[in-house]
Scaffold this active site. Structure first.
Site, PDB file in Angstrom:
ATOM      1  N   ASP A   1     -49.722  41.164 -12.062  1.00 19.43           N
ATOM      2  CA  ASP A   1     -50.756  42.181 -12.253  1.00 19.43           C
ATOM      3  C   ASP A   1     -51.314  42.573 -10.875  1.00 19.43           C
ATOM      4  O   ASP A   1     -50.702  43.361 -10.163  1.00 19.43           O
ATOM      5  CB  ASP A   1     -51.816  41.569 -13.186  1.00 19.43           C
ATOM      6  CG  ASP A   1     -52.929  42.509 -13.582  1.00 19.43           C
ATOM      7  OD1 ASP A   1     -52.693  43.717 -13.661  1.00 19.43           O
ATOM      8  OD2 ASP A   1     -54.049  42.022 -13.835  1.00 19.43           O
TER       9      ASP A   1
ATOM     10  N   ARG B   1     -50.800  33.535 -27.668  1.00 17.33           N
ATOM     11  CA  ARG B   1     -49.592  33.157 -26.925  1.00 17.33           C
ATOM     12  C   ARG B   1     -48.402  32.924 -27.851  1.00 17.33           C
ATOM     13  O   ARG B   1     -47.258  33.063 -27.455  1.00 17.33           O
ATOM     14  CB  ARG B   1     -49.830  31.858 -26.139  1.00 17.33           C
ATOM     15  CG  ARG B   1     -50.785  31.979 -24.972  1.00 17.33           C
ATOM     16  CD  ARG B   1     -50.655  30.742 -24.089  1.00 17.33           C
ATOM     17  NE  ARG B   1     -51.794  30.539 -23.207  1.00 17.33           N
ATOM     18  CZ  ARG B   1     -51.936  31.090 -22.009  1.00 17.33           C
ATOM     19  NH1 ARG B   1     -51.016  31.907 -21.559  1.00 17.33           N
ATOM     20  NH2 ARG B   1     -52.982  30.830 -21.265  1.00 17.33           N
TER      21      ARG B   1
ATOM     22  N   GLU C   1     -42.515  34.303 -13.993  1.00 13.69           N
ATOM     23  CA  GLU C   1     -43.880  34.591 -14.461  1.00 13.69           C
ATOM     24  C   GLU C   1     -43.849  35.526 -15.666  1.00 13.69           C
ATOM     25  O   GLU C   1     -42.895  36.284 -15.845  1.00 13.69           O
ATOM     26  CB  GLU C   1     -44.670  35.267 -13.333  1.00 13.69           C
ATOM     27  CG  GLU C   1     -45.748  34.412 -12.725  1.00 13.69           C
ATOM     28  CD  GLU C   1     -46.934  34.102 -13.629  1.00 13.69           C
ATOM     29  OE1 GLU C   1     -46.780  33.983 -14.857  1.00 13.69           O
ATOM     30  OE2 GLU C   1     -48.040  33.969 -13.091  1.00 13.69           O
ATOM     31  N   ASP C   2     -44.922  35.483 -16.450  1.00 13.49           N
ATOM     32  CA  ASP C   2     -45.030  36.424 -17.562  1.00 13.49           C
ATOM     33  C   ASP C   2     -45.299  37.830 -17.041  1.00 13.49           C
ATOM     34  O   ASP C   2     -44.617  38.786 -17.394  1.00 13.49           O
ATOM     35  CB  ASP C   2     -46.113  35.978 -18.563  1.00 13.49           C
ATOM     36  CG  ASP C   2     -47.451  35.622 -17.909  1.00 13.49           C
ATOM     37  OD1 ASP C   2     -47.595  35.761 -16.681  1.00 13.49           O
ATOM     38  OD2 ASP C   2     -48.366  35.192 -18.640  1.00 13.49           O
TER      39      ASP C   2
ATOM     40  N   PHE D   1     -54.025  45.987 -21.421  1.00 15.90           N
ATOM     41  CA  PHE D   1     -54.008  44.533 -21.555  1.00 15.90           C
ATOM     42  C   PHE D   1     -53.118  44.156 -22.735  1.00 15.90           C
ATOM     43  O   PHE D   1     -53.349  44.569 -23.863  1.00 15.90           O
ATOM     44  CB  PHE D   1     -55.425  43.975 -21.751  1.00 15.90           C
ATOM     45  CG  PHE D   1     -55.468  42.500 -21.537  1.00 15.90           C
ATOM     46  CD1 PHE D   1     -55.535  41.975 -20.251  1.00 15.90           C
ATOM     47  CD2 PHE D   1     -55.401  41.619 -22.614  1.00 15.90           C
ATOM     48  CE1 PHE D   1     -55.546  40.600 -20.043  1.00 15.90           C
ATOM     49  CE2 PHE D   1     -55.403  40.247 -22.415  1.00 15.90           C
ATOM     50  CZ  PHE D   1     -55.485  39.739 -21.125  1.00 15.90           C
TER      51      PHE D   1
HETATM   52  P1  IMP Z   1     -52.626  38.511 -11.145  1.00 17.36           P
HETATM   53  O1  IMP Z   1     -52.980  37.338 -10.281  1.00 17.36           O
HETATM   54  O2  IMP Z   1     -53.739  39.516 -11.202  1.00 17.36           O
HETATM   55  O3  IMP Z   1     -51.320  39.162 -10.755  1.00 17.36           O
HETATM   56  O4  IMP Z   1     -52.534  37.995 -12.614  1.00 17.36           O
HETATM   57  C1  IMP Z   1     -51.488  37.269 -13.049  1.00 17.36           C
HETATM   58  C2  IMP Z   1     -51.823  36.541 -14.334  1.00 17.36           C
HETATM   59  O5  IMP Z   1     -52.862  37.178 -15.074  1.00 17.36           O
HETATM   60  C3  IMP Z   1     -50.637  36.538 -15.256  1.00 17.36           C
HETATM   61  O6  IMP Z   1     -49.816  35.428 -15.008  1.00 17.36           O
HETATM   62  C4  IMP Z   1     -51.291  36.496 -16.621  1.00 17.36           C
HETATM   63  O7  IMP Z   1     -51.545  35.160 -16.984  1.00 17.36           O
HETATM   64  C5  IMP Z   1     -52.594  37.207 -16.449  1.00 17.36           C
HETATM   65  N1  IMP Z   1     -52.517  38.627 -16.903  1.00 17.36           N
HETATM   66  C6  IMP Z   1     -52.467  39.734 -16.160  1.00 17.36           C
HETATM   67  N2  IMP Z   1     -52.379  40.855 -16.912  1.00 17.36           N
HETATM   68  C7  IMP Z   1     -52.373  40.425 -18.187  1.00 17.36           C
HETATM   69  C8  IMP Z   1     -52.270  41.101 -19.465  1.00 17.36           C
HETATM   70  O8  IMP Z   1     -52.151  42.336 -19.591  1.00 17.36           O
HETATM   71  N3  IMP Z   1     -52.287  40.299 -20.571  1.00 17.36           N
HETATM   72  C9  IMP Z   1     -52.405  38.935 -20.498  1.00 17.36           C
HETATM   73  N4  IMP Z   1     -52.474  38.268 -19.334  1.00 17.36           N
HETATM   74  C10 IMP Z   1     -52.466  39.007 -18.193  1.00 17.36           C
HETATM   75 MG    MG Z   2     -49.869  33.536 -16.390  1.00 18.23          MG
END
Ligand code: IMP
Ligand code: MG
Length: 185
Positions: free
Chosen positions: A99, A162, A95-96, A149
């Site tokens: 969060d 991206r 994963e990137d 962010f």
């Molecule tokens: P989560 O489900 O809240 O853990 O979010 C995961 C997804 O949210 C990641 O795979 C990203 O695509 C997006 N995301 C979360 N934080 C950021 C950020 O700081 N910048 C860009 N995308 C984010």
């Molecule tokens: Mg993502």
């Protein structure tokens, strides 16, 4: 000027270290492990990372959607599933960024339902302070201690940025400008 979180050179250093860690972890696997890149955000990272894995692996991709702008929507949608049979194989999710952990929790349980030997998680960024569950990242690129962010190298804001080669912090004025621009284009 944008604040740089990860430069091009630092990205390669992180990918090299993570590739070695993954190689070490999978070197005695009986069945070929599957590396699963999560689209779209993890694509540039996946492409660089796998070049540093010095073992035979399968590459697969899965697409989900959970984010809208800068906030998690709270629900995860599966847009494209994996195509390899994961039975008795180690699966490594790439994963990137993790969060809140909501997407990863969904991904882990989805992959586990396919009967793998083990499921591991590799993320370029770990935003542990934003975590809303107990999801752990096995291979962490960079731990973020501030809830900023970030954009670039796969990471987007409203599907833009991206393609940028480095990871930077999105400044509020630039975000506002983009919001306005997207109303008309
Ligand atoms: P989560 O489900 O809240 O853990 O979010 C995961 C997804 O949210 C990641 O795979 C990203 O695509 C997006 N995301 C979360 N934080 C950021 C950020 O700081 N910048 C860009 N995308 C984010
Ligand atoms: Mg993502």
């Amino acid at each position: 000027m944008r604040e740089i979180v990860l430069s091009k050179a630092q990205i390669q250093e992180v990918c090299s270290r993570l590739g070695k860690e993954i190689t070490e972890c999978i070197k005695n696997e009986k069945k070929i492990p599957v590396i699963i890149g999560i689209m779209k955000g993890a694509l540039p990272f996946m492409e660089d990372l796998v070049k540093y894995i010095d073992e035979k692996v399968y590459l697969d991709y899965l697409q989900i959607s959970s984010y809208s702008g800068t906030h998690s929507t709270g629900t995860v949608q599966l847009l494209k599933d994996v195509s390899f049979d994961l039975t008795d194989r180690t699966a490594i999710i790439v994963e990137d960024i993790v969060d809140t952990g909501l997407s990863m929790k969904y991904l882990i349980s989805h992959i586990k339902s396919k009967g793998p030997k083990d499921v591991k998680v590799c993320a370029l960024f770990d935003k542990a302070i934003a975590r809303k569950n107990d999801v752990k990242v096995d291979f962490v690129g960079v731990s973020l201690t501030e809830n900023k962010f970030i954009i670039g190298y796969g990471l987007d804001y409203r599907e833009i940025y991206r393609n940028e080669p480095e990871v930077t912090v999105l400044p509020p004025d630039e975000k506002e400008e983009l919001d306005k621009m997207l109303e008309t284009r």
